[in-house]
Enzyme design. Structure first.
Site, mmCIF file in Angstrom:
data_model
loop_
_atom_site.group_PDB
_atom_site.id
_atom_site.type_symbol
_atom_site.label_atom_id
_atom_site.label_comp_id
_atom_site.label_asym_id
_atom_site.label_seq_id
_atom_site.Cartn_x
_atom_site.Cartn_y
_atom_site.Cartn_z
ATOM 1 N N GLU A 409 -26.320 -33.919 1.768
ATOM 2 C CA GLU A 409 -25.380 -32.788 1.593
ATOM 3 C C GLU A 409 -25.052 -32.582 0.110
ATOM 4 O O GLU A 409 -23.941 -32.220 -0.257
ATOM 5 C CB GLU A 409 -24.081 -32.994 2.388
ATOM 6 C CG GLU A 409 -24.280 -33.302 3.851
ATOM 7 C CD GLU A 409 -24.474 -32.083 4.748
ATOM 8 O OE1 GLU A 409 -24.192 -30.957 4.313
ATOM 9 O OE2 GLU A 409 -24.941 -32.263 5.874
HETATM 10 C C1 LIG Z 1 -31.578 -39.853 5.701
HETATM 11 C C2 LIG Z 1 -31.681 -38.527 5.028
HETATM 12 C C3 LIG Z 1 -31.491 -37.368 5.757
HETATM 13 C C4 LIG Z 1 -31.634 -36.123 5.157
HETATM 14 N N1 LIG Z 1 -31.527 -34.985 5.903
HETATM 15 C C5 LIG Z 1 -31.888 -33.797 5.364
HETATM 16 C C6 LIG Z 1 -32.008 -32.627 6.182
HETATM 17 O O1 LIG Z 1 -31.729 -32.656 7.380
HETATM 18 N N2 LIG Z 1 -32.436 -31.484 5.612
HETATM 19 C C7 LIG Z 1 -32.743 -31.398 4.282
HETATM 20 O O2 LIG Z 1 -33.127 -30.328 3.843
HETATM 21 N N3 LIG Z 1 -32.623 -32.491 3.465
HETATM 22 C C8 LIG Z 1 -32.215 -33.681 3.981
HETATM 23 N N4 LIG Z 1 -32.126 -34.799 3.188
HETATM 24 C C9 LIG Z 1 -32.449 -34.688 1.778
HETATM 25 C C10 LIG Z 1 -31.242 -34.878 0.884
HETATM 26 O O3 LIG Z 1 -30.411 -33.770 0.949
HETATM 27 C C11 LIG Z 1 -31.782 -35.161 -0.528
HETATM 28 O O4 LIG Z 1 -32.338 -36.465 -0.497
HETATM 29 C C12 LIG Z 1 -30.716 -35.051 -1.587
HETATM 30 O O5 LIG Z 1 -30.300 -33.732 -1.750
HETATM 31 C C13 LIG Z 1 -31.220 -35.575 -2.953
HETATM 32 O O6 LIG Z 1 -32.465 -35.061 -3.275
HETATM 33 P P1 LIG Z 1 -33.633 -36.051 -3.714
HETATM 34 O O7 LIG Z 1 -33.736 -37.110 -2.693
HETATM 35 O O8 LIG Z 1 -34.834 -35.265 -4.013
HETATM 36 O O9 LIG Z 1 -33.102 -36.725 -5.023
HETATM 37 P P2 LIG Z 1 -33.205 -36.158 -6.494
HETATM 38 O O10 LIG Z 1 -32.787 -34.735 -6.528
HETATM 39 O O11 LIG Z 1 -34.552 -36.488 -7.054
HETATM 40 O O12 LIG Z 1 -32.105 -37.016 -7.219
HETATM 41 C C14 LIG Z 1 -32.306 -38.363 -7.665
HETATM 42 C C15 LIG Z 1 -31.112 -38.775 -8.523
HETATM 43 O O13 LIG Z 1 -30.998 -37.905 -9.645
HETATM 44 C C16 LIG Z 1 -29.741 -37.258 -9.655
HETATM 45 N N5 LIG Z 1 -29.906 -35.878 -10.120
HETATM 46 C C17 LIG Z 1 -30.761 -34.935 -9.666
HETATM 47 N N6 LIG Z 1 -30.591 -33.789 -10.323
HETATM 48 C C18 LIG Z 1 -29.618 -33.986 -11.214
HETATM 49 C C19 LIG Z 1 -28.982 -33.176 -12.197
HETATM 50 N N7 LIG Z 1 -29.268 -31.885 -12.369
HETATM 51 N N8 LIG Z 1 -28.033 -33.734 -12.944
HETATM 52 C C20 LIG Z 1 -27.677 -35.016 -12.771
HETATM 53 N N9 LIG Z 1 -28.214 -35.834 -11.865
HETATM 54 C C21 LIG Z 1 -29.179 -35.329 -11.094
HETATM 55 C C22 LIG Z 1 -29.237 -37.325 -8.221
HETATM 56 O O14 LIG Z 1 -27.833 -37.242 -8.143
HETATM 57 C C23 LIG Z 1 -29.782 -38.656 -7.752
HETATM 58 O O15 LIG Z 1 -28.927 -39.686 -8.155
HETATM 59 C C24 LIG Z 1 -31.929 -36.049 3.776
HETATM 60 C C25 LIG Z 1 -32.090 -37.224 3.028
HETATM 61 C C26 LIG Z 1 -31.986 -38.440 3.639
HETATM 62 C C27 LIG Z 1 -32.226 -39.685 2.819
#
Ligand SMILES: Cc1cc2nc3c(=O)[nH]c(=O)nc-3n(C[C@H](O)[C@H](O)[C@H](O)COP(=O)(O)OP(=O)(O)OC[C@H]3O[C@@H](n4cnc5c(N)ncnc54)[C@H](O)[C@@H]3O)c2cc1C
Length: 601
Positions: A409
């Site tokens: 979220e």
């Molecule tokens: C169990 C699980 C269920 C999920 N369910 C859904 C779902 O139903 N539908 C869906 O669409 N998604 C879902 N997600 C995805 C989830 O919303 C994303 O994992 C989340 O938004 C983070 O994206 P990412 O994993 O690509 O991390 P990244 O975006 O790669 O982030 C990695 C790190 O970098 C930081 N970061 C990234 N960008 C910035 C920035 N601009 N400035 C500072 N820090 C930054 C983040 O805070 C984090 O600490 C789910 C994930 C999990 C693990």
């Protein structure tokens, strides 16, 4: 005006510059009889269907999650937020929070399945769907005949959600879009009948939302279940679309509106996620206290040791504060929706705008409550000692399950930055007057401080004055940041994070104080002894944190005389006349919780 809209609601983000009176906020003690009945039936459902099966949820029993979801659907629990016209119960926002709160306490697997289905899996259609789309899909989703999932994230597009590569290409006859792409981390993917899918049309700047029925014969395939740290029975898979044919009438809202839909669905998702972290805390506190009362070391129940009392008190305080803020915001949203409807908005539009208005509070709650929940599970393990580390006690799974709430979220980093970013945007648009109060704070800093000793004999008079001062501290820090960096403030993330921590502390601390004040006024101060202690203890922590974060921020952008003046201001704004006796406060709280043998507020 209807009763629901009687109180003077604070508009979204305005808590910072407008005094909120305790009688104007909603508290968990204000639940109606109907809401209490709803709560009790959800608790009964959880105690019957979920809690006794905790072990199975740890063993990746995805079918059990689906079964529980179906049963929840039969009881109407999946349709609480859905209007009656689409076979839902059409209940108000507070009741929808309440159901989400109590259904989520036993395992993160059900919490996630419930949240993904009722929130991001259904809301985009109820909020943005056409009449035909709503008639076709929402009744099936509201009753649990079908389950929904939300496909936004991709391997290359996580926090940067608008950068997805999934494509939607219009067919030659103009009747379909052909969707191709890879989505990952999709909750409920294993048993969803309908996906909300975000894809890009041509080279559009923004993505577009579509309703896509799950049909393996239509180019849809799933990856294996992900092996996860926690929420073991929540289905999480990749979803692949290969020229999946989607009728043009299944586009949600307009072309290019997908990012907006995605973000608005997440606003609701965020405040609901905070609700989903509440009963988990209550149950953990209760389990921890029961254990602490039974476990004897050094011929003494460990609950009698100060070190354990401190933990119990802090855990209970965090949960109490979280409830206070979550239901305060929920009712503000509910009232705002009602006011908009009275003004002639459709239910759909009113709900959309009502929640959007409180996007700052939604982000604040998401961050604060998910972190409290994590901390509480961690201390729960500590209270259980070696047994806490064992998979045979409830703490281990709770700790693993809690971890995800800081990630999905919108990660807590993203939500921290959003909360301050949105506030500044609101100020720029003239929706919240930050400039006036920020200038007044600057003037106050130049003036001579008052040396009067006010009368603090009335309950919370010093604490409420402190809250006002903390707001000044925020205005000083954020106002100077904006002045210094202008639009480049976005680049100064560590400063934004510090400002956001200050903002979060203020909203949470104020909510707990106002809840307690309201209850002390109507039920008597003597009935609220422990609640008063919790509100005071939490404020003490808030002040400490704001001091640290304030110093961090000020020293990053101010030097010399300016820095000295601002640091003096910070000192003035965080100074207690009567420092609370934190240890005594904790003892008061812990004694009550251990005597009751459960979280009892
Ligand atoms: C169990 C699980 C269920 C999920 N369910 C859904 C779902 O139903 N539908 C869906 O669409 N998604 C879902 N997600 C995805 C989830 O919303 C994303 O994992 C989340 O938004 C983070 O994206 P990412 O994993 O690509 O991390 P990244 O975006 O790669 O982030 C990695 C790190 O970098 C930081 N970061 C990234 N960008 C910035 C920035 N601009 N400035 C500072 N820090 C930054 C983040 O805070 C984090 O600490 C789910 C994930 C999990 C693990």
């Amino acid at each position: 005006m209807s009763t629901s809209t009687k109180h003077n609601i604070t508009r979204g983000g305005q808590f910072l510059v407008k005094e909120t009176k305790s009688e104007d906020i909603f508290t968990p003690e204000d639940f109606t009889e109907e809401q209490k009945m709803m709560r009790d039936s959800v608790i009964e459902f959880v105690d019957r269907e979920i809690w006794p099966n905790k072990e199975r949820f740890e063993k990746k029993d995805y079918a059990l999650t689906e079964e529980v979801m179906r049963k929840a659907g039969e009881l109407g629990l999946l349709g609480v937020a859905v209007p009656e016209a689409y076979d839902g119960l059409g209940m108000g926002f507070v009741t929808t929070m309440l159901v989400c709160d109590y259904i989520s306490g036993a395992t993160g697997s059900v919490a996630t399945a419930f949240g993904a289905h009722t929130g991001i899996g259904t809301m985009p259609i109820t909020l943005y769907g056409t009449e035909e789309q709503k008639k076709k899909y929402v009744p099936k989703l509201a009753t649990g005949e079908w389950f929904g999932a939300y496909c936004l994230t991709e391997p290359g597009a996580g926090s940067d959600a608008n950068s997805g590569k999934t494509k939607a290409v219009l067919s030659e006859d103009g009747k379909h879009y052909l969707i191709s792409g890879q989505k990952m981390w999709i909750s409920n993917a294993g048993f969803a009948s309908v996906f909300i899918v975000f894809a890009r049309i041509e080279d559009d700047k923004n993505i577009t939302g579509f309703i896509v029925e799950n049909d393996p014969k239509n180019g849809i395939s799933l990856g294996e279940e992900e092996h996860k740290l926690g929420i073991h029975s929540s289905s999480t898979r990749q979803v692949f679309f290969n020229e999946t044919k989607v009728p043009v009438e299944n586009m949600l809202s307009e072309r290019g509106n997908g990012f907006k839909i995605a973000m608005n669905a997440l606003n609701v998702g965020r405040i609901k996620l905070s609700a989903a972290c509440l009963d988990a805390q209550r149950r953990i506190i209760t389990e921890a206290v029961k254990y602490a009362n039974e476990r004897v070391q050094f011929k003494t129940p460990i609950s009698k040791f100060g070190a354990i009392k401190s933990k119990v008190a802090e855990m209970a305080t965090a949960c109490y504060v979280d409830e206070s803020a979550a239901y305060r915001a929920a009712k503000d949203i509910e009232d705002r929706i009602a006011i908009r409807q009275e003004e002639g908005n459709s239910h759909q539009e009113a709900e959309l705008k009502g929640v959007e208005e409180y996007a700052i509070e939604c982000s604040i709650l998401k961050v604060a409550v998910s972190e409290h929940c994590q901390n509480t599970t961690d201390e729960g393990i500590q209270i259980f000692g070696g047994m806490g580390f064992s998979a045979d006690t409830p703490m281990e799974a709770a700790w693993r399950d809690a971890r995800i709430s800081r990630i999905y979220e919108g990660t807590n980093e993203i939500n921290r930055m959003l909360s301050v970013g949105m506030l500044i945007k609101k100020a720029m648009k003239g929706q919240v007057d930050l400039l006036g109060p920020a200038t007044a704070v600057k003037d106050e800093l130049m003036g001579i401080p008052s040396f009067d000793t006010p009368d603090y004999s009335i309950l919370f008079s010093e604490e409420k004055e402190m809250i006002e001062k903390l707001k000044k501290a925020f205005l000083m820090v954020a106002g100077s940041g904006v002045q210094k960096y202008g639009p480049e403030l976005e680049e100064h993330q560590q400063l934004l994070m510090a400002a956001s921590d200050i903002l979060i502390q203020i909203y949470m601390a104020e909510s707990a104080i106002l809840r307690t004040e309201k209850n002390a006024k109507r039920f008597g101060e003597d009935t609220q002894k422990e609640q008063i202690a919790m509100a005071k203890l939490n404020l003490f922590h808030a002040v400490e944190k704001i001091q640290t974060k304030g110093k961090e921020a000020i020293s990053s952008f101010a030097e010399g005389d300016e820095q000295r003046m601002m640091l003096m201001g910070l000192k003035r704004f965080t100074k207690y006349a009567n420092l609370p006796n934190v240890i005594a406060l904790r003892n008061t709280i812990a004694d009550k919780v251990t005597a009751e043998n459960k979280y009892c507020f």
